[in-house]
Design a protein around this motif. Sequence first.
Motif, PDB file in Angstrom:
ATOM      1  N   UNK A  59      43.247  44.177  16.777  1.00  0.00           N
ATOM      2  CA  UNK A  59      41.812  44.078  17.085  1.00  0.00           C
ATOM      3  C   UNK A  59      41.329  45.275  17.882  1.00  0.00           C
ATOM      4  N   UNK A  60      40.109  45.690  17.585  1.00  0.00           N
ATOM      5  CA  UNK A  60      39.454  46.699  18.395  1.00  0.00           C
ATOM      6  C   UNK A  60      38.319  45.994  19.129  1.00  0.00           C
ATOM      7  N   UNK A  61      38.337  46.024  20.469  1.00  0.00           N
ATOM      8  CA  UNK A  61      37.360  45.243  21.227  1.00  0.00           C
ATOM      9  C   UNK A  61      36.150  46.082  21.618  1.00  0.00           C
ATOM     10  N   UNK A  62      34.998  45.441  21.671  1.00  0.00           N
ATOM     11  CA  UNK A  62      33.761  46.116  22.066  1.00  0.00           C
ATOM     12  C   UNK A  62      33.055  45.383  23.212  1.00  0.00           C
ATOM     13  N   UNK A  63      33.234  44.072  23.284  1.00  0.00           N
ATOM     14  CA  UNK A  63      32.432  43.234  24.190  1.00  0.00           C
ATOM     15  C   UNK A  63      33.223  42.869  25.443  1.00  0.00           C
ATOM     16  N   UNK A  64      32.517  42.784  26.559  1.00  0.00           N
ATOM     17  CA  UNK A  64      33.165  42.499  27.837  1.00  0.00           C
ATOM     18  C   UNK A  64      32.353  41.475  28.616  1.00  0.00           C
ATOM     19  N   UNK A  65      33.052  40.512  29.191  1.00  0.00           N
ATOM     20  CA  UNK A  65      32.422  39.568  30.115  1.00  0.00           C
ATOM     21  C   UNK A  65      33.157  39.684  31.445  1.00  0.00           C
ATOM     22  N   UNK A  66      32.407  39.730  32.543  1.00  0.00           N
ATOM     23  CA  UNK A  66      33.003  39.874  33.868  1.00  0.00           C
ATOM     24  C   UNK A  66      33.482  38.511  34.362  1.00  0.00           C
ATOM     25  N   UNK A  67      34.751  38.395  34.773  1.00  0.00           N
ATOM     26  CA  UNK A  67      35.199  37.129  35.350  1.00  0.00           C
ATOM     27  C   UNK A  67      34.257  36.666  36.465  1.00  0.00           C
ATOM     28  N   UNK A  68      33.854  35.416  36.379  1.00  0.00           N
ATOM     29  CA  UNK A  68      32.894  34.789  37.312  1.00  0.00           C
ATOM     30  C   UNK A  68      31.588  35.578  37.404  1.00  0.00           C
ATOM     31  N   UNK A  69      31.297  36.320  36.332  1.00  0.00           N
ATOM     32  CA  UNK A  69      30.036  37.076  36.244  1.00  0.00           C
ATOM     33  C   UNK A  69      29.850  38.057  37.401  1.00  0.00           C
ATOM     34  N   UNK A  71      36.884  32.768  27.767  1.00  0.00           N
ATOM     35  CA  UNK A  71      38.119  32.088  27.393  1.00  0.00           C
ATOM     36  C   UNK A  71      39.262  32.549  28.291  1.00  0.00           C
ATOM     37  N   UNK A  72      39.658  31.701  29.222  1.00  0.00           N
ATOM     38  CA  UNK A  72      40.645  32.110  30.227  1.00  0.00           C
ATOM     39  C   UNK A  72      41.854  31.171  30.316  1.00  0.00           C
ATOM     40  N   UNK A  73      41.715  29.930  29.830  1.00  0.00           N
ATOM     41  CA  UNK A  73      42.756  28.908  30.028  1.00  0.00           C
ATOM     42  C   UNK A  73      43.188  28.897  31.503  1.00  0.00           C
ATOM     43  N   UNK A  74      44.480  28.967  31.793  1.00  0.00           N
ATOM     44  CA  UNK A  74      44.933  28.871  33.187  1.00  0.00           C
ATOM     45  C   UNK A  74      44.514  30.039  34.060  1.00  0.00           C
ATOM     46  N   UNK A  75      44.198  31.178  33.425  1.00  0.00           N
ATOM     47  CA  UNK A  75      43.844  32.373  34.199  1.00  0.00           C
ATOM     48  C   UNK A  75      42.528  32.200  34.944  1.00  0.00           C
ATOM     49  N   UNK A  89      36.841  41.056  25.716  1.00  0.00           N
ATOM     50  CA  UNK A  89      37.739  40.872  26.857  1.00  0.00           C
ATOM     51  C   UNK A  89      37.016  40.340  28.079  1.00  0.00           C
ATOM     52  N   UNK A  90      37.823  39.707  28.910  1.00  0.00           N
ATOM     53  CA  UNK A  90      37.394  39.262  30.223  1.00  0.00           C
ATOM     54  C   UNK A  90      38.470  39.756  31.209  1.00  0.00           C
ATOM     55  N   UNK A  91      38.693  41.065  31.207  1.00  0.00           N
ATOM     56  CA  UNK A  91      39.800  41.745  31.910  1.00  0.00           C
ATOM     57  C   UNK A  91      41.157  41.314  31.332  1.00  0.00           C
ATOM     58  N   UNK A  92      42.235  41.767  31.965  1.00  0.00           N
ATOM     59  CA  UNK A  92      43.591  41.425  31.502  1.00  0.00           C
ATOM     60  C   UNK A  92      44.130  40.196  32.227  1.00  0.00           C
ATOM     61  N   UNK A  93      43.800  40.077  33.522  1.00  0.00           N
ATOM     62  CA  UNK A  93      44.363  38.947  34.285  1.00  0.00           C
ATOM     63  C   UNK A  93      43.310  38.288  35.176  1.00  0.00           C
ATOM     64  N   UNK A  94      42.051  38.260  34.662  1.00  0.00           N
ATOM     65  CA  UNK A  94      40.956  37.570  35.357  1.00  0.00           C
ATOM     66  C   UNK A  94      40.742  38.103  36.770  1.00  0.00           C
ATOM     67  N   UNK A  95      40.530  39.401  36.845  1.00  0.00           N
ATOM     68  CA  UNK A  95      40.213  40.075  38.097  1.00  0.00           C
ATOM     69  C   UNK A  95      38.691  40.068  38.306  1.00  0.00           C
ATOM     70  N   UNK A  96      38.250  39.665  39.491  1.00  0.00           N
ATOM     71  CA  UNK A  96      36.818  39.777  39.830  1.00  0.00           C
ATOM     72  C   UNK A  96      36.541  41.234  40.167  1.00  0.00           C
ATOM     73  N   UNK A  97      35.785  41.904  39.329  1.00  0.00           N
ATOM     74  CA  UNK A  97      35.689  43.355  39.455  1.00  0.00           C
ATOM     75  C   UNK A  97      34.864  43.827  40.651  1.00  0.00           C
ATOM     76  N   UNK A  98      34.127  42.931  41.320  1.00  0.00           N
ATOM     77  CA  UNK A  98      33.412  43.386  42.520  1.00  0.00           C
ATOM     78  C   UNK A  98      34.159  43.006  43.806  1.00  0.00           C
ATOM     79  N   UNK A  99      35.371  42.466  43.668  1.00  0.00           N
ATOM     80  CA  UNK A  99      36.121  42.046  44.863  1.00  0.00           C
ATOM     81  C   UNK A  99      36.642  43.267  45.620  1.00  0.00           C
TER      82      UNK A  99
END
Length: 313
Positions: free
Chosen positions: A145-155, A10-14, A111-121
């Motif tokens: 909320x307490x978060x546990x799950x993470x998805x990497x932007x653009x995998x 879930x990113x909307x414009x990000x 979470x999917x980071x804070x501002x949709x950063x590709x973490x392998x860039x």
Amino acid sequence: MGTVVISIDAALGWGFHDSPAAERPTERIARSRWGWKRLAETLEAFELPATWAVVGHLFEHDCAGAHVGHPTPSGWFAHERGDDPMDAQYRFAPDLLGELIGSDIAHDIGAQTYSHVELDADYATEALARAECDRAIEAAEAAGLSMASFVFPRNRVDHREILADSGFRCYRGTGPEDVRGRLSSASLRTLVQATVVQDPPPLVDPTVDEHGLVNVPPSLYLFGFGERVRRVLAATVGDPVVRQARLGVDAAADGEGVCHLWLRPSDLTTAADVDRLRSVCEYIDSVRADTDLSVETMRSVANSAAAEDVTAA
Ligand SMILES: [Zn+2]
């Protein structure tokens, strides 16, 4: 007992903010809130909990687009400022998140980071990865909320040790390579009829990695086949994605694995897209009613996998 997991990027414009302004899919962005609402409504209608991996900035109510001290590359937040900023409704979504948090369905908000950063860039330094995790967690905590799950932007999987340090407990890893989008219509038809129609997508087995995080890999992206595939197969087998998702749900109901489906709210731009989602959800609900199949979230399957790992050790 098999399990279905649904995760949502879930990113909307990000999801598109780092593209040059002229290349941004403005129509898709403009439909993203509509898609989010249809997705939430459909899950609600069939009482299906899901993992919503949200870009942390969407929890914010307002910002000046400065983010002073946040170690992103220069100009990263430029789309929030100036004479023609990206519309606020695609940068902030406390309203949509409030509806998810208040839902009777026990969604897992991650979470999917804070501002949709590709973490392998190349620009994704350790400091940036840490700041992106910490800011996302803080924004969620401010919403209770307490978060546990993470998805990497653009995998793009990287910096898993920092996820673990920050307090995340699970992530969606990478799935099998999908080559179908590159095939011609003829070979596509042959391949799809030979495999998609008969073979379920891979069931997955959540595993604990070297950082103590649980990897919950994907089985099937619900919008991985484009419009072309839908057209090629419409007359013979109907929507191939619905067909494959059903095979995956059946395989999970018959066995022990996890059928992990994923999509983005911005994938839902037309009534046909919503029909596909609805068909898949309806099928999951009907199989759940007739079998031992359970519908869980990344967080809940990760808790079970971590507990088993401790027992096994
Ligand atoms: Zn901002």
